[in-house]
Design an enzyme around this catalytic site. Structure first.
Site, PDB file in Angstrom:
ATOM      1  N   GLU A 130       0.828  -1.205   0.000  1.00  0.00           N
ATOM      2  CA  GLU A 130       0.000   0.000   0.000  1.00  0.00           C
ATOM      3  C   GLU A 130       0.865   1.259   0.000  1.00  0.00           C
ATOM      4  OE1 GLU A 130      -3.060  -0.178  -0.664  1.00  0.00           O
ATOM      5  OE2 GLU A 130      -3.190  -2.360  -0.430  1.00  0.00           O
ATOM      6  N   GLU A 190      -0.826  -2.435  -9.610  1.00  0.00           N
ATOM      7  CA  GLU A 190      -0.779  -3.456  -8.569  1.00  0.00           C
ATOM      8  C   GLU A 190       0.543  -4.221  -8.613  1.00  0.00           C
ATOM      9  OE1 GLU A 190      -2.865  -4.324  -6.061  1.00  0.00           O
ATOM     10  OE2 GLU A 190      -4.020  -2.541  -6.539  1.00  0.00           O
TER      11      GLU A 190
END
Length: 263
Positions: A130, A190
């Site tokens: 993250e 991602e």
């Protein structure tokens, strides 16, 4: 043909602005970033403040100390950020198996994640991932694409925290119109965050091999239910695991002290 001139001029100006906003991500991927670090940090901080009012914040001291320990160990390895000075992490009481990070150094971890990320290394894998989204400015990138596609390049008058752009801004941050609903980033983003997170956790002394164990746990927790890779913005679990193994093999030996974060 004079009626084509304004469109031509607009196109030239737009192209010039896009070229001037081009940059490279930490992995060398080309990006277009139209917003400043200060603008993005302000938007992230405002959204995080709202989330803390709307979501149930976990008050358990041991849980918070554990998550804070992992976060602090990771962020201690980062260079000073542009647009903010400190990282903040908040634990939310929710069954969601998820976490997020916003521009401005704001990190949210849902307690449901702690049932799947079963040790400090697996939690570091998620939080590092993250943080990777923030370091690589993925929110800025996604919001910039939204502006170019939907409302043009009105950078002189846009206020990304204003009402007119509220929904687009929240989508850029990865938050749904209703806060608490997390939206996926693109597959390239991602995968890039996986790489950044692996490097960061290894530098901080966590075991990067546990990122593979984490995704095996994720696959088990989901009951193996995942849309076909071509229909998903995320890499499939198997692809992600294979890619992680390949990246782990490239990591140097950092010889960092082993963290001691315990719940």
């Amino acid at each position: 043909m004079s009626h084509f001139r304004p469109l031509f001029i607009t196109g030239v100006l737009a192209s010039t602005m896009v070229l001037s906003a081009c940059s490279s991500s930490p992995t060398g991927r080309q990006q277009v970033l139209l917003f400043s670090d200060q603008e993005m940090s302000q938007l992230g901080s405002q959204s995080f403040d709202t989330l803390k009012k709307q979501e149930k914040v976990n008050k358990d001291a041991k849980t918070n100390q554990y998550v804070q320990c992992v976060t602090d160990t990771l962020t201690a390895k980062l260079s000073p950020a542009e647009g903010f000075s400190d990282w903040e992490v908040v634990v939310f009481d929710s069954e969601q198996v998820n976490a997020f990070a916003l521009p401005g150094g704001k990190i949210g971890v849902y307690t449901g994640l702690l049932n799947v990320a079963t040790n400090q290394d697996q939690l570091a894998s998620v939080i590092g991932h993250e943080i990777g989204h923030v370091i690589a400015q993925h929110s800025n990138e996604r919001l910039s694409r939204s502006q170019m596609a939907n409302v043009g390049l009105k950078l002189s008058s846009i206020a990304i925290s204003g009402t007119d752009y509220h929904d687009a801004a929240m989508a850029g941050l990865g938050l749904g119109v209703q806060y608490g609903v997390l939206m996926p980033y693109g597959r390239a983003q991602e995968s890039e965050s996986d790489i950044i997170g692996l490097r960061l956790m290894a530098q901080a002394g966590f075991d990067p091999n546990e990122s593979v164990s984490l995704w095996k746990n994720m696959n088990k927790a989901s009951g193996g239910q995942q849309p076909p890779e071509l229909l998903s913005t995320h890499p499939s679990h198997d692809t992600r695991i294979d890619d992680l193994k390949a990246e782990i093999a490239k990591l140097p030996a950092y010889n960092a002290p082993r963290p001691q974060c315990r719940i």
